[in-house]
Design a protein around this motif. Structure first.
Motif, PDB file in Angstrom:
ATOM      1  N   LEU A  99     -65.164  27.247  23.937  1.00  0.00           N
ATOM      2  CA  LEU A  99     -64.224  28.339  23.696  1.00  0.00           C
ATOM      3  C   LEU A  99     -62.832  27.733  23.603  1.00  0.00           C
ATOM      4  O   LEU A  99     -62.283  27.267  24.602  1.00  0.00           O
ATOM      5  CB  LEU A  99     -64.297  29.342  24.842  1.00  0.00           C
ATOM      6  CG  LEU A  99     -65.637  30.051  24.976  1.00  0.00           C
ATOM      7  CD1 LEU A  99     -65.669  30.881  26.231  1.00  0.00           C
ATOM      8  CD2 LEU A  99     -65.873  30.931  23.772  1.00  0.00           C
ATOM      9  N   MET A 100     -62.324  27.701  22.401  1.00  0.00           N
ATOM     10  CA  MET A 100     -61.003  27.119  22.212  1.00  0.00           C
ATOM     11  C   MET A 100     -59.972  28.241  22.147  1.00  0.00           C
ATOM     12  O   MET A 100     -60.138  29.192  21.376  1.00  0.00           O
ATOM     13  CB  MET A 100     -60.972  26.319  20.915  1.00  0.00           C
ATOM     14  CG  MET A 100     -61.752  25.028  21.035  1.00  0.00           C
ATOM     15  SD  MET A 100     -61.462  24.254  22.597  1.00  0.00           S
ATOM     16  CE  MET A 100     -61.677  22.591  22.259  1.00  0.00           C
ATOM     17  N   PRO A 101     -58.940  28.128  22.933  1.00  0.00           N
ATOM     18  CA  PRO A 101     -57.978  29.234  22.978  1.00  0.00           C
ATOM     19  C   PRO A 101     -57.169  29.321  21.684  1.00  0.00           C
ATOM     20  O   PRO A 101     -56.894  28.317  21.039  1.00  0.00           O
ATOM     21  CB  PRO A 101     -57.087  28.867  24.156  1.00  0.00           C
ATOM     22  CG  PRO A 101     -57.191  27.399  24.252  1.00  0.00           C
ATOM     23  CD  PRO A 101     -58.569  27.030  23.818  1.00  0.00           C
ATOM     24  N   LEU A 106     -53.777  30.105  27.542  1.00  0.00           N
ATOM     25  CA  LEU A 106     -55.183  30.137  27.928  1.00  0.00           C
ATOM     26  C   LEU A 106     -55.720  28.723  28.018  1.00  0.00           C
ATOM     27  O   LEU A 106     -55.264  27.820  27.307  1.00  0.00           O
ATOM     28  CB  LEU A 106     -55.999  30.926  26.906  1.00  0.00           C
ATOM     29  CG  LEU A 106     -55.767  32.422  26.862  1.00  0.00           C
ATOM     30  CD1 LEU A 106     -56.547  33.016  25.717  1.00  0.00           C
ATOM     31  CD2 LEU A 106     -56.164  33.071  28.167  1.00  0.00           C
ATOM     32  N   GLU A 107     -56.711  28.564  28.903  1.00  0.00           N
ATOM     33  CA  GLU A 107     -57.334  27.253  29.068  1.00  0.00           C
ATOM     34  C   GLU A 107     -58.627  27.219  28.259  1.00  0.00           C
ATOM     35  O   GLU A 107     -59.317  28.230  28.155  1.00  0.00           O
ATOM     36  CB  GLU A 107     -57.665  27.034  30.546  1.00  0.00           C
ATOM     37  CG  GLU A 107     -56.466  26.823  31.429  1.00  0.00           C
ATOM     38  CD  GLU A 107     -56.047  25.370  31.476  1.00  0.00           C
ATOM     39  OE1 GLU A 107     -56.815  24.527  31.002  1.00  0.00           O
ATOM     40  OE2 GLU A 107     -54.947  25.088  31.965  1.00  0.00           O
ATOM     41  N   PRO A 108     -58.980  26.090  27.714  1.00  0.00           N
ATOM     42  CA  PRO A 108     -60.266  26.010  27.032  1.00  0.00           C
ATOM     43  C   PRO A 108     -61.412  25.955  28.041  1.00  0.00           C
ATOM     44  O   PRO A 108     -61.277  25.359  29.106  1.00  0.00           O
ATOM     45  CB  PRO A 108     -60.169  24.696  26.261  1.00  0.00           C
ATOM     46  CG  PRO A 108     -59.198  23.895  27.022  1.00  0.00           C
ATOM     47  CD  PRO A 108     -58.246  24.838  27.670  1.00  0.00           C
ATOM     48  N   THR A 109     -62.478  26.599  27.695  1.00  0.00           N
ATOM     49  CA  THR A 109     -63.645  26.561  28.569  1.00  0.00           C
ATOM     50  C   THR A 109     -64.876  26.316  27.720  1.00  0.00           C
ATOM     51  O   THR A 109     -64.825  26.370  26.490  1.00  0.00           O
ATOM     52  CB  THR A 109     -63.831  27.888  29.328  1.00  0.00           C
ATOM     53  OG1 THR A 109     -63.850  28.937  28.372  1.00  0.00           O
ATOM     54  CG2 THR A 109     -62.775  28.104  30.358  1.00  0.00           C
TER      55      THR A 109
ATOM     56  N   LEU B 415     -52.306  25.772  17.815  1.00  0.00           N
ATOM     57  CA  LEU B 415     -51.511  25.750  19.029  1.00  0.00           C
ATOM     58  C   LEU B 415     -50.538  24.589  18.988  1.00  0.00           C
ATOM     59  O   LEU B 415     -50.838  23.519  18.474  1.00  0.00           O
ATOM     60  CB  LEU B 415     -52.433  25.622  20.236  1.00  0.00           C
ATOM     61  CG  LEU B 415     -53.287  26.857  20.490  1.00  0.00           C
ATOM     62  CD1 LEU B 415     -54.089  26.666  21.750  1.00  0.00           C
ATOM     63  CD2 LEU B 415     -52.424  28.089  20.611  1.00  0.00           C
ATOM     64  N   MET B 586     -65.902  18.604  25.004  1.00  0.00           N
ATOM     65  CA  MET B 586     -64.983  19.480  24.266  1.00  0.00           C
ATOM     66  C   MET B 586     -64.313  18.674  23.156  1.00  0.00           C
ATOM     67  O   MET B 586     -63.969  17.513  23.349  1.00  0.00           O
ATOM     68  CB  MET B 586     -63.905  19.987  25.208  1.00  0.00           C
ATOM     69  CG  MET B 586     -64.447  20.714  26.384  1.00  0.00           C
ATOM     70  SD  MET B 586     -64.755  22.400  26.016  1.00  0.00           S
ATOM     71  CE  MET B 586     -63.246  23.137  26.481  1.00  0.00           C
TER      72      MET B 586
END
Lengths: 132, 990
Positions: A99-101, A106-109, B415, B586
């Protein structure tokens, strides 16, 4: 499960679904069914494997997730054509969602899900092999 | 007016003529006087002086070999006495078309006893009465006259006529002889008397003579003396008289000759570079160029390199490339155009090219299109991307973020450095930088924060492509109020530490251009096996477990409070656990590592392929982003320089290796001297790149690992990685990969940036020069296909035309510059209508259709009829060849033109013309153009990336919505290459 889906707001997170590249078997008679590949082509591929240039006596058809239906369909179609014996095994496999913000604070999870898989082994009848 | 100098003689053609005599040709030289014939060195049988301006036949040196003289077409009026002394063996004399007036003019020839053939045709004397008989009479040995044989009858006739005269003459002659033999002795005292008088004058004249006037004076004086002389010696007959007159002329000629000789002496050195060139051509021998013994003895000292001016032989390549000199020449050569640290390795295996002021690998020497794709798909590719420059910002976190804000307008989806995700330094971010306060895109960058808890002292690295590095650096300097004067010196002076603190001790930001200091190197590994290769090549350094021992261990220099042992243990644990499985990691996660010297482990033989056979027993989930894996000593300059300075040279390693007893031991025991190198590894993935593919097409293709390491170690790690089985690639293969993965490459495919525009014009000029070199029949005629600017898409014209076409009421022209809508997630009809003056990036494929796409293909809008009749081929009607029309016009106006150049002129004109409408040029309206197009292996069809105008896209959407084919989700467009007149169907993807 519902709660998880709730906070995956498309405005907030972009989901990247990734398959854990665990070692899948990569024998020539393994067929992985996807939703994108043409069904007819997949069937053709199965037929090629048992024909003289492949000459395999058994083939394995694997499918996972939403391609399960297609996998079963393919196996059945193959059975219709060759009158082979089917042996089915089911299991499940772990996949990761990153899950990329999309917003600054927001933090990535990452998430893990379990997806069901099916492995169908089609074995040709022995009589057929003898006649051939 | 040419003077007959030794040079002239030297360069004059010399050959063996059909008669078998050596001939020297001095034709057509407008020579006024015969002189310097001594330079022929009596080598020639024949001298050809035809077509000159000679007035007098004299001044021959002693040439016993000379047999034939061709003197036709001159102005010869006089013939010198005593020719028999100089050219005694003269056999043939051709004097056609000269100005001999009186029969007695030829009398001096009588002394030439061997003269057998002579011709006086077309001379005034040839018209005189009894001319032939007179000549026969005068020259009794003659066999042919005027190319006619002399018959016995003629001889008799001549005898008859001139008998009486002959008698007289012979009497006279006898008398003369009688009086003359002593007479000569008589005359001689006369002439010395005269010469004594004049000798000094002549000598003086020779030495002092600087102008012709002086010599003329001298001659006048001499002549006056002569007249006196004549008066004195009345007994001397005519022949004697002419002899006296000639002395004056002789002095004149000699003076000139000496003058020229002196001149020659002065200039000899400059004209001849080697001693061999002093020799006349016929005496030169090839062997004499290196063997001086083949030269005449007199020239040998000149030719000897020790004593003379001769050049020494160029030293051998081996000598020239001595290690010391080689290193000096390398540093000299990279002063202007920079080299990467792996340049030498690449230069042996790649075609190199100068791009963006770097010498970069262009393409591999081996055939590698398919192997590259295979490696991308199944193995691993490696690319040295150290030419990407790094800019370090150091200072207060908040201030850096605040000052950087104008670079990132809010419309961008990616971002920016201020996002919480990136702030703790565990991820590398990618985003686009815009010029402050404008919509102009500058460059895509990637950035990473140094993991640190101290908010006052943060570090930010910005990685940027060299095409826009300088611009970005300047913008940053202006944003942080750093003086710009230092930036101009950046190119010359390598140490650049720009520190500015005008306002006293307030918090300030330091900008360091790490590129100019050449401190960091970045490699990119692409492909599924890249992690396996990294694991094979890198060996993390182990610290002793005992804390006291750890502190004293000499190779633990990099442990400090910022990078404590705990963090190292974390990183080590992560590395050893599940990193082989990259899919759970990631994207863009940063992992740092301190590794041992790879030379300790590098195998002797390179390994070609590595297969990941290691079975992963248990899938560990990747650590959450809160775990600090990214902090590295590489961030601190002290450690960077330390590990570069304490590098063992390769020869030292080899010495160690030779001393070890066992050859099969896997690693070399260097103990305390072994270097430890900090690295930063980044799992790069194009999922987050600014122009990534549409979500459903995303996969792992093109992902891999980036390595950042101190630059001194670049070559060593590079070789180690290559030995581990990575396949090196250059720029060309990189664009092939970008095509396969569908990424847009900077600067080639960013037409709205300055770097992109510069690239386009560079490509255009290259192709135009190539095009102009082709003969007109061997190159495509673009004008017939209706394409006026084949080498560069005219984005500005397309964008503005479509803006007007779509909305004619909207007449405002916001700016000359267009921009690209990269905000993919917010593409909707409403937003598109707001951005009419923009381009939209698209991808096009022609799956299930005919045709090809190449880099220059253009995209067209199909008409409604086209959409209805599917099967019909659509052909562009033939256009007028504008170049031909233009040429015809010029021909009619009788202007001069170069055939084939008119087309190039017209193409250049069209490219520079921003006003002229373009979209209606062809039968179908042009929507946009491709920036790259080729066969894509991963999809098994031709695909392309390109841009279309927003107005065009809106028109297309409207048109095809009406049709509502429903079954097909793609919009269809027409595609045509510049060299073709056939349109092909293609489907549009976003």
């Amino acid at each position: 499960m519902n709660e998880e889906k709730f906070h995956r707001d498309p405005e907030e997170y972009a989901i990247f679904k990734r398959l854990n590249n665990k070692q899948f078997s990569k024998r020539p008679n393994d067929i992985y069914v996807t939703r994108k590949t043409n069904f007819k082509a997949q069937l053709e591929r199965c037929m090629k494997l048992i024909s003289s240039n492949g000459n395999y006596r058994d083939i394995c058809i694997h499918g996972m997730g939403s391609a399960l239906q297609r996998t079963i369909n393919l196996a059945l179609q193959f059975q219709l054509k060759t009158n082979c014996q089917l042996h089915t095994a089911i299991s499940s496999i772990e996949v990761t969602d990153h899950l990329m913000p999309l917003l600054d604070d927001l933090e990535p999870t990452s998430d893990t899900r379990w997806v069901s898989t099916i492995h169908i082994t089609c074995t040709l009848p022995t009589i057929l092999t003898e006649t051939k | 007016m040419v003077r007959l100098t030794p040079e002239v003689i030297e360069v004059a053609p010399q050959y063996l003529n059909p008669v078998g005599q050596y001939e020297l040709s001095l034709r057509d030289l407008k020579l006024p006087v015969i002189e310097n014939l001594g330079a022929t060195l009596n080598q020639f049988d024949t001298i050809d002086l035809t077509n000159n301006d000679l007035r007098k036949l004299d001044d021959f040196p002693y040439l016993p070999k000379l047999k034939t003289l061709y003197l036709a077409n001159n102005h010869i009026t006089r013939i010198a006495e005593n020719l028999d002394k100089y050219i005694p063996n003269l056999d043939t004399l051709i004097l056609n078309n000269n100005l001999l007036q009186v029969l007695t003019d030829i009398d001096p020839l009588a002394t030439l006893s061997k003269l057998a053939h002579i011709s006086f045709a077309r001379n005034p004397i040839a018209m005189l009465k009894d001319y032939r008989l007179y000549v026969i009479h005068m020259l009794p040995n003659l066999r042919t006259l005027d190319f006619n044989r002399i018959t016995q009858k003629e001889r008799e006739a001549a005898c008859k006529i001139y008998k009486s005269k002959l008698n007289k003459k012979t009497k006279q002659k006898q008398k003369n002889i009688k009086t003359f033999t002593p007479g000569e002795e008589l005359v001689k005292p006369q002439t010395p008397r005269m010469t004594k008088k004049v000798a000094d004058a002549i000598k003086k004249a020779i030495t002092e003579a600087k102008s012709l006037e002086e010599i003329n004076k001298l001659t006048a004086m001499l002549q006056a003396g002569e007249i006196l002389n004549q008066n004195n010696s009345s007994s001397i007959d005519q022949e004697e008289h002419t002899a006296v007159v000639h002395i004056a002329d002789l002095a004149h000629a000699r003076a000139q000759e000496l003058h020229s000789l002196l001149y020659e002496l002065g200039h000899r050195q400059e004209k001849h570079r080697t001693a061999l060139q002093i020799l006349p051509r016929y005496m030169r021998r090839r062997a004499a160029s290196y063997n001086i013994k083949r030269l005449p003895r007199s020239l040998r000292p000149l030719a000897d390199p020790k004593t003379g001016t001769a050049k020494k032989k160029r030293p051998s390549r081996r000598y020239r490339r001595r290690p010391r000199d080689l290193l000096a020449s390398y540093t000299n050569r990279q002063r202007k155009i920079k080299w990467l640290k792996t340049h030498i390795w690449h230069a042996k295996r790649f075609h190199m090219n100068t791009l963006w002021n770097y010498r970069l690998a262009e393409k591999s020497n081996t055939k590698c299109v398919r192997p590259t794709y295979k490696s991308l798909h199944e193995r691993c590719l490696i690319h040295d991307m150290s030419y990407y420059g790094c800019i370090e910002l150091e200072g207060d976190e908040e201030e850096i973020i605040k000052k950087l804000t104008p670079l990132f307008p809010s419309s961008n989806t990616n971002l920016t450095p201020k996002a919480k995700m990136y702030l703790n330094g565990q991820f590398e971010g990618q985003c686009l930088v815009y010029k402050p306060h404008t919509k102009e895109c500058l460059t895509p960058i990637s950035f990473m924060w140094m993991p640190s808890n101290d908010k006052q002292k943060r570090k930010l690295w910005l990685w940027c492509h060299p095409a826009s590095y300088d611009t970005l650096a300047q913008i940053l300097f202006s944003l942080f109020n750093t003086s710009l004067s230092t930036t101009t010196t950046t190119t010359e002076e390598p140490p650049v530490k720009k520190q500015r603190n005008d306002d006293g001790d307030q918090e300030s930001v330091t900008i360091t251009l790490l590129r100019d200091q050449q401190q960091l190197t970045r490699f990119r590994l692409i492909g599924p096996l890249s992690m396996a290769i990294l694991k094979h090549a890198l060996h993390p350094s182990m610290l002793p477990n005992d804390p006291i021992e750890r502190k004293t261990a000499p190779f633990a220099w990099w442990t400090n409070e910022a990078h404590s042992n705990d963090k190292h243990q974390q990183q080590l644990h992560f590395w050893n656990s599940n990193i082989g499985n990259t899919s759970t990691l990631m994207p863009n996660r940063i992992i740092s590592l301190v590794v041992r010297d790879p030379r300790v482990f590098t195998p002797i033989k390179p390994k070609l392929t590595i297969h990941t056979k290691t079975n992963i027993e248990k899938l560990e989930t990747s650590p959450p982003s809160s775990v600090d894996l990214a902090s590295s000593p590489l961030w601190i300059e002290k450690y960077r320089t330390h590990c570069c300075e304490n590098k063992l040279a390769t020869y030292q390693i080899n010495l160690f290796r030779s001393k070890t007893l066992t050859t099969d031991s896997k690693e070399l025991q260097l103990n305390e001297e072994e270097s430890q190198i900090p690295l930063i590894l980044i799992h790069h993935h194009d999922l987050l790149s600014p122009l990534s593919q549409y979500q459903q097409n995303r996969n792992d293709l093109g992902s891999g690992w980036d390595i950042i390491l101190p630059n001194e170690w670049a070559q060593i790690f590079w070789i180690s990685l290559i030995y581990s089985g990575a396949r090196p690639i250059g720029q060309k293969e990189l664009s092939l990969i970008a095509h396969e993965t569908g990424e847009f490459q900077f600067p080639q495919e960013y037409p709205d940036t300055d770097a992109g525009i510069a690239w386009a014009s560079k490509i255009e000029s290259e192709q135009l020069t190539h095009f102009s070199k082709c003969p007109p029949s061997k190159r495509p005629n673009f004008f017939i296909n209706g394409i006026n600017s084949p080498f560069r898409p005219l984005w500005i014209n397309i964008v503005h035309d479509w803006a007007l076409e779509y909305d004619p009421t909207n007449t405002m022209m916001p700016s000359q510059r267009f921009y690209v809508l990269r905000d993919r997630n917010r593409l909707s009809i409403e937003t598109l209508q707001q951005h009419l003056h923009s381009l939209v990036p698209i991808r096009v494929s022609i799956k299930d259709h005919k045709g090809v796409i190449d880099n220059t293909a253009l995209i067209y809008l199909p008409t409604v009829d086209d959409l209805k009749t599917n099967k019909k081929t659509i052909v562009e009607s033939r256009h007028n060849d504008q170049a031909r029309i233009e040429e015809r016009k010029m021909k009619k106006a009788k202007q001069t033109y170069k055939r084939g150049q008119t087309m190039i002129k017209l193409i250049e004109q069209r490219t520079n013309n921003n006003e002229q409408a373009i979209i209606h040029d062809c039968d179908r309206k042009i929507l946009g153009a491709m920036t790259s197009g080729a066969f894509q292996f991963s999809r098994a069809c031709c695909t392309g990336k390109g841009f279309i105008a927003t107005g065009g896209l809106l028109t297309l959407l409207q048109q095809q919505q009406k049709k509502k084919t429903t079954k097909k989700e793609f919009q269809r467009v027409l595609v045509r290459t510049t060299t073709s007149q056939y349109y092909h169907w293609a489907s549009l993807e976003f």
